[in-house]
Design a protein around this motif. Structure first.
Motif, PDB file in Angstrom:
ATOM      1  N   MET A   1     132.118 -10.076  51.089  1.00  0.00           N
ATOM      2  CA  MET A   1     132.131  -9.312  51.086  1.00  0.00           C
ATOM      3  C   MET A   1     131.442  -9.667  49.886  1.00  0.00           C
ATOM      4  O   MET A   1     131.476 -10.454  49.376  1.00  0.00           O
ATOM      5  CB  MET A   1     133.423  -8.316  50.514  1.00  0.00           C
ATOM      6  CG  MET A   1     132.639  -6.871  49.859  1.00  0.00           C
ATOM      7  SD  MET A   1     134.258  -6.239  49.913  1.00  0.00           S
ATOM      8  CE  MET A   1     134.698  -5.269  51.769  1.00  0.00           C
ATOM      9  N   LYS A   2     130.300  -9.498  49.621  1.00  0.00           N
ATOM     10  CA  LYS A   2     129.419 -10.028  48.129  1.00  0.00           C
ATOM     11  C   LYS A   2     129.338  -8.379  47.653  1.00  0.00           C
ATOM     12  O   LYS A   2     128.704  -7.026  47.672  1.00  0.00           O
ATOM     13  CB  LYS A   2     127.841 -10.120  48.688  1.00  0.00           C
ATOM     14  CG  LYS A   2     127.247 -10.221  47.854  1.00  0.00           C
ATOM     15  CD  LYS A   2     125.955 -10.733  48.194  1.00  0.00           C
ATOM     16  CE  LYS A   2     124.844 -12.323  47.317  1.00  0.00           C
ATOM     17  NZ  LYS A   2     123.692 -12.133  48.163  1.00  0.00           N
ATOM     18  N   ILE A   3     129.707  -8.457  46.351  1.00  0.00           N
ATOM     19  CA  ILE A   3     129.983  -7.463  45.180  1.00  0.00           C
ATOM     20  C   ILE A   3     128.214  -7.161  44.152  1.00  0.00           C
ATOM     21  O   ILE A   3     128.381  -8.761  43.672  1.00  0.00           O
ATOM     22  CB  ILE A   3     130.674  -7.012  44.559  1.00  0.00           C
ATOM     23  CG1 ILE A   3     131.907  -6.512  45.650  1.00  0.00           C
ATOM     24  CG2 ILE A   3     130.592  -5.797  43.517  1.00  0.00           C
ATOM     25  CD1 ILE A   3     133.321  -6.635  44.988  1.00  0.00           C
ATOM     26  N   GLY A   4     127.705  -6.371  43.904  1.00  0.00           N
ATOM     27  CA  GLY A   4     127.163  -6.661  43.034  1.00  0.00           C
ATOM     28  C   GLY A   4     127.333  -5.962  42.163  1.00  0.00           C
ATOM     29  O   GLY A   4     127.049  -4.579  41.546  1.00  0.00           O
ATOM     30  N   PHE A   5     126.601  -7.076  40.760  1.00  0.00           N
ATOM     31  CA  PHE A   5     127.112  -5.875  39.655  1.00  0.00           C
ATOM     32  C   PHE A   5     125.183  -6.100  39.345  1.00  0.00           C
ATOM     33  O   PHE A   5     124.843  -6.453  38.518  1.00  0.00           O
ATOM     34  CB  PHE A   5     128.108  -6.756  37.882  1.00  0.00           C
ATOM     35  CG  PHE A   5     129.389  -7.031  38.677  1.00  0.00           C
ATOM     36  CD1 PHE A   5     130.024  -6.215  37.647  1.00  0.00           C
ATOM     37  CD2 PHE A   5     129.611  -7.597  39.485  1.00  0.00           C
ATOM     38  CE1 PHE A   5     131.864  -6.531  37.656  1.00  0.00           C
ATOM     39  CE2 PHE A   5     130.737  -7.960  40.125  1.00  0.00           C
ATOM     40  CZ  PHE A   5     132.178  -7.067  38.616  1.00  0.00           C
ATOM     41  N   PHE A   6     125.334  -4.454  38.424  1.00  0.00           N
ATOM     42  CA  PHE A   6     124.134  -4.542  37.740  1.00  0.00           C
ATOM     43  C   PHE A   6     125.000  -3.771  35.866  1.00  0.00           C
ATOM     44  O   PHE A   6     124.980  -2.329  35.653  1.00  0.00           O
ATOM     45  CB  PHE A   6     122.819  -3.056  38.421  1.00  0.00           C
ATOM     46  CG  PHE A   6     123.057  -3.873  39.728  1.00  0.00           C
ATOM     47  CD1 PHE A   6     121.465  -4.068  39.350  1.00  0.00           C
ATOM     48  CD2 PHE A   6     123.487  -3.528  40.892  1.00  0.00           C
ATOM     49  CE1 PHE A   6     120.963  -4.598  40.655  1.00  0.00           C
ATOM     50  CE2 PHE A   6     123.613  -3.906  42.092  1.00  0.00           C
ATOM     51  CZ  PHE A   6     121.739  -5.323  42.278  1.00  0.00           C
ATOM     52  N   ALA A   7     124.157  -3.767  35.083  1.00  0.00           N
ATOM     53  CA  ALA A   7     124.778  -3.756  33.960  1.00  0.00           C
ATOM     54  C   ALA A   7     123.425  -3.651  32.782  1.00  0.00           C
ATOM     55  O   ALA A   7     121.996  -4.894  33.215  1.00  0.00           O
ATOM     56  CB  ALA A   7     125.721  -5.124  33.393  1.00  0.00           C
ATOM     57  N   PHE A   8     123.520  -2.653  32.116  1.00  0.00           N
ATOM     58  CA  PHE A   8     123.291  -2.437  30.451  1.00  0.00           C
ATOM     59  C   PHE A   8     124.217  -3.810  29.305  1.00  0.00           C
ATOM     60  O   PHE A   8     125.031  -2.418  29.241  1.00  0.00           O
ATOM     61  CB  PHE A   8     122.734  -1.140  30.693  1.00  0.00           C
ATOM     62  CG  PHE A   8     121.961  -1.646  29.322  1.00  0.00           C
ATOM     63  CD1 PHE A   8     120.614  -1.435  28.923  1.00  0.00           C
ATOM     64  CD2 PHE A   8     123.293  -0.399  28.123  1.00  0.00           C
ATOM     65  CE1 PHE A   8     119.912  -1.008  27.678  1.00  0.00           C
ATOM     66  CE2 PHE A   8     122.041  -0.398  27.382  1.00  0.00           C
ATOM     67  CZ  PHE A   8     120.222  -0.552  26.437  1.00  0.00           C
ATOM     68  N   THR A   9     123.528  -3.809  28.510  1.00  0.00           N
ATOM     69  CA  THR A   9     124.363  -4.795  27.671  1.00  0.00           C
ATOM     70  C   THR A   9     123.501  -4.371  26.847  1.00  0.00           C
ATOM     71  O   THR A   9     122.303  -5.220  26.157  1.00  0.00           O
ATOM     72  CB  THR A   9     125.540  -5.584  27.595  1.00  0.00           C
ATOM     73  OG1 THR A   9     126.247  -6.513  26.790  1.00  0.00           O
ATOM     74  CG2 THR A   9     124.275  -7.212  27.701  1.00  0.00           C
ATOM     75  N   ASN A  47     120.510  -3.278  48.250  1.00  0.00           N
ATOM     76  CA  ASN A  47     120.418  -3.382  49.996  1.00  0.00           C
ATOM     77  C   ASN A  47     121.342  -5.040  50.357  1.00  0.00           C
ATOM     78  O   ASN A  47     121.804  -4.930  51.297  1.00  0.00           O
ATOM     79  CB  ASN A  47     119.592  -2.877  50.397  1.00  0.00           C
ATOM     80  CG  ASN A  47     118.923  -1.737  50.292  1.00  0.00           C
ATOM     81  OD1 ASN A  47     120.225  -0.462  50.402  1.00  0.00           O
ATOM     82  ND2 ASN A  47     117.914  -1.841  50.573  1.00  0.00           N
ATOM     83  N   ASP A  48     121.502  -5.601  49.153  1.00  0.00           N
ATOM     84  CA  ASP A  48     121.654  -6.979  49.388  1.00  0.00           C
ATOM     85  C   ASP A  48     123.514  -6.736  49.487  1.00  0.00           C
ATOM     86  O   ASP A  48     123.960  -8.219  49.423  1.00  0.00           O
ATOM     87  CB  ASP A  48     121.326  -7.855  48.558  1.00  0.00           C
ATOM     88  CG  ASP A  48     119.548  -8.434  49.070  1.00  0.00           C
ATOM     89  OD1 ASP A  48     119.166  -8.435  50.223  1.00  0.00           O
ATOM     90  OD2 ASP A  48     119.139  -9.027  48.370  1.00  0.00           O
TER      91      ASP A  48
END
Length: 286
Positions: A1-9, A47-48
């Protein structure tokens, strides 16, 4: 399973929490990518991933505008892609849960399935400076808390917070920060301590700072992340009307964690509950 983090910091606290979570997920044999939203050129990259994690700091009991804009721009999900929200605040008050109200609504309208919300505490970058010992205990608590949170992701469990009318009202009132910060931010100044190093320009997550004749010029797109004033190596930035709350300089997360007796009096009961809940989690798993 592939998990994508999309962060604002802004100051790095949210990114630090993402790395802690990603490390724990990878120990469960999941593949993780961490991306800052300012570096995402093609939103179809969403979608990846099998699951995605949206991560951001709480600004005035709300989600920062850059993250809201990012969520609004996401492509619609046709397969109910699972989303988890990670919020990072300076204090463990339940009112911070209100910062997920709008993101959850937008994500659901786009066809995403919001499965979980995870609330983490990291030291302030504005208002007042925590001790390094407090920062160290916050980091340790995040590491322990992540062990439980990743199991929610791994097992497809659901963990969502509810908000009462008080939380909703305070969050709504504090949304004034969204239009107010660009006005405050353009009045930021530098003192003679400025060395023209350009750190502030590099750390600004919204590209609001440019150098002119070696000195920073503050534009009209500030979101109040405090990355510039916090990271300035010479404490040369003055943040207009908020300068009395200025916090400057990195915390030492690797020192001895604060004991219960050393917890600051501000929101002490809430901090103690947060720490004990995280630490009890570790005991439960033994």
């Amino acid at each position: 399973m592939k998990i994508g983090f999309f962060a604002f910091t802004g100051t790095g606290n949210t990114l630090r929490v993402c790395k802690i979570l990603a490390k724990e997920l990878e120990q469960n044999e999941l593949v993780c990518d961490i991306k800052l939203i300012k570096q995402v050129a093609d939103l179809q990259v969403i979608n990846d991933y099998d699951k995605i994690i949206i991560a951001y700091p709480v600004h005035g009991f709300n989600t920062p505008m850059p993250m809201l804009d990012f969520i609004k721009s996401l492509p619609n999900s046709t397969n109910k892609k699972c989303v988890y929200i990670v919020r990072v605040s300076g204090e463990p008050l339940s009112i911070n849960h209100a910062a997920s109200i709008v993101p959850k609504r937008i994500l659901k309208s786009k066809g995403y399935k919001v499965m979980g919300e995870f609330a983490y505490v990291m030291p302030y970058n504005i208002i007042f400076r925590h001790t390094d010992n407090m920062a160290a205990r916050m980091k340790n608590a995040a590491i322990l808390k992540a062990k439980k949170d990743v199991q929610i992701i791994f097992n497809n469990d659901v963990k969502l917070f509810k908000n009462n009318m008080f939380n909703r009202l305070v969050s709504f009132i504090c949304k004034i920060e969204h239009p107010a910060m660009p006005m405050f931010g353009k009045h930021y100044k530098v003192t003679d301590l400025c060395s023209s190093c350009g750190v502030c320009e590099k750390v600004c997550p919204v590209g609001n700072i440019t150098l002119k004749d070696g000195k920073p010029v503050f534009g009209k797109h500030c979101v109040g992340c405090m990355g510039c004033s916090f990271h300035c190596p010479h404490d040369a930035i003055r943040i207009a009307m908020l300068d009395g709350w200025r916090v400057n300089g990195a915390y030492n997360f690797n020192t001895t964690p604060a004991t219960d007796d050393e917890i600051c009096n501000y929101c002490k009961k809430s901090y103690l509950k947060y720490f004990h809940d995280s630490e009890d989690t570790a005991c439960d798993k033994k």
